[in-house]
Design an enzyme around this catalytic site. Structure first.
Site: not given
Length: 477
Positions: A201-204, A265
């Site tokens: 849900y972010g930088t991935l 993470e």
């Protein structure tokens, strides 16, 4: 949900209709969503737990003294099914498990190791594949990842079976004792255990700085994850337990890539890897998501890392197929063709909603035989049927542009020149487009009305044909 019926039969007086009905009932219950808040579901789970014998089996006869060819069907298959149901329930909400339920799961797992999951005689290998598929429905790979300590013997058995299947693939050894091929089954099992589903849900996410970690992964779709709130940490977002919805992208990740993602993470220190049950592309499945472990009280709460908006259609775009022509490009049933958006992903969510304005038909459209199309009259309250698509801001801007023939909104051409905000839903703005200047009324063509009818049927299946016609007639002026 029907109540499960499980009862022991006398060994020498089998009632085969009842036996197979009990098997079918267990298979149906395994397909049900685990929900400890549902009294009927919880009652069925208790029926299973109470049905277990002291040896850990869930056999259908009073004793094991039955013909050897019936042992798999009526002792081991029900044991695998009941144990898989308990496994799925434990994976879904282990905190709701009683000591009695956990004990039943442990004993069922131990009993399931007795035959190495194999069937009887010449169908031994076929039986093993069928048993594996039962446990695969319950999320066995994630269960072994997280809870192998509940029954190390079971975890070791599964690991050995999967390793043997990989060896068969390397040796191209797929033929059974009758000359039958198990190639597809063997490869399917090996593929299942070689991948993990991960929610990001972010930088991935696609287009973000760390997406390269997923270069070997397969995108499965974007969906909503309930029960979490998202916060802006600065360079990256974080989700924590809450009452909101998080937009997540789902990927099928090779198991050998999981350690590098765990390290990225900060799994165990910055984030905790959690297994959750989600609905993806209409199917329920397990997936991993990383949940923030630190304090968020001083952080800004955000609806999502990327900018999303609910776009509400009340005209031909209520029909999903028609709407997706704006996103994916193409022509709808011979009408004008649209270029694709830069982001061709499907909507995260689609919902039928009520719009607090009247819909009417006006202007004249070359795509619809130079007759009228749908507009909203925002000068007064009313009621219109709408379909809300949760899409990116980029996609919304693309739809707005091509609802205006490829140009920006202005007050010159008389089309959909105004964006109207209808409030918020799940933390995201709800927007639609119309013209705040009332267009001259123009009767719609039959093709346009048929497209609206199809869109209404698709999103309001409970509406009768008469109710649909009454609604459309109410939009005539």
């Amino acid at each position: 949900m029907n109540e499960l019926i499980l009862k022991k039969q006398i060994n020498n007086v089998p009632k085969f209709d009842e036996l197979f009905q009990m098997i079918a009932g267990l298979k149906d219950f395994l397909d049900e969503e685990a929900d400890f808040k549902d009294a009927n579901w919880k009652n069925n789970l208790d029926i299973i737990i109470d049905f277990q014998d002291g040896d850990g089996s869930f056999k259908f006869f009073e004793s094991r003294k039955i013909p050897v060819e019936a042992v798999v069907d009526f002792i081991y298959t029900p044991t695998y099914l009941c144990t898989a149901i308990l496994m799925k329930a434990y994976m879904t909400d282990s905190d709701s498990f009683t000591l009695k339920a956990e004990s039943a799961l442990k004993k069922g797992l131990k009993m399931s190791t007795s035959k190495n999951l194999r069937g009887h005689g010449f169908e031994a290998f076929k039986g093993q594949i069928e048993a594996l598929n039962i446990f695969m429905k319950a999320g066995v790979k994630e269960f072994i990842d997280l809870h192998s300590d509940l029954c190390p013997e079971f975890a070791e058995m599964i690991d050995k079976i999967v390793s043997s299947y990989k060896d068969k693939i390397l040796a191209s050894d797929f033929i059974g004792m009758w000359g039958e091929s198990y190639e597809d089954d063997i490869k399917s099992v090996a593929e299942y255990f070689s991948q993990r589903q991960v929610l990001v849900y972010g930088t991935l996410m696609e287009g973000e700085s760390n997406h390269g970690y997923l270069e070997n992964s397969t995108y499965l779709g974007t969906t909503l994850l309930a029960g979490y709130d998202m916060y802006d940490v600065g360079w990256y977002p974080a989700i924590v337990d809450g009452d909101g919805l998080a937009i997540v992208e789902a990927y099928q990740v090779p198991v050998e890539d999981m350690p590098s993602i765990d390290r990225l993470e900060g799994e165990g220190s910055l984030y905790a890897k959690r297994c959750v049950r989600i609905t993806l592309n209409g199917e329920s499945t397990f997936a991993y998501v990383y949940v923030f472990l630190r304090e968020v009280s001083d952080l800004k709460k955000i609806p999502s890392w990327k900018e999303y908006v609910w776009y509400v259609s009340y005209g031909s775009n209520m029909l999903y197929e028609r709407f997706m022509c704006y996103i994916e490009g193409g022509s709808f049933e011979g009408s004008r063709s649209f270029p694709p958006c830069g982001d061709t992903a499907q909507p995260v969510e689609v919902r039928a909603i009520d719009i607090p304005y009247e819909m009417y038909f006006g202007h004249e459209s070359g795509s619809w035989q130079w007759q009228g199309v749908s507009f909203l009259d925002v000068t007064k309250g009313g009621h219109a049927l709408g379909v809300a698509y949760l899409i990116t801001k980029e996609q919304f801007d693309h739809v707005v542009r091509w609802e205006n023939a490829g140009r920006s909104q202005d007050k010159i051409h008389g089309w959909y020149e105004d964006t109207i905000t209808l409030g918020e839903m799940d933390g995201f703005e709800v927007k639609t487009i119309t013209n705040t200047d009332i267009r001259d009324y123009n009767m719609p063509c039959e093709d346009y009305l048929n497209t609206l009818r199809r869109g209404i049927r698709e999103n309001w299946p409970e509406m009768s044909e008469d109710e649909i016609e009454d609604y459309l007639n109410s939009c005539m002026r």
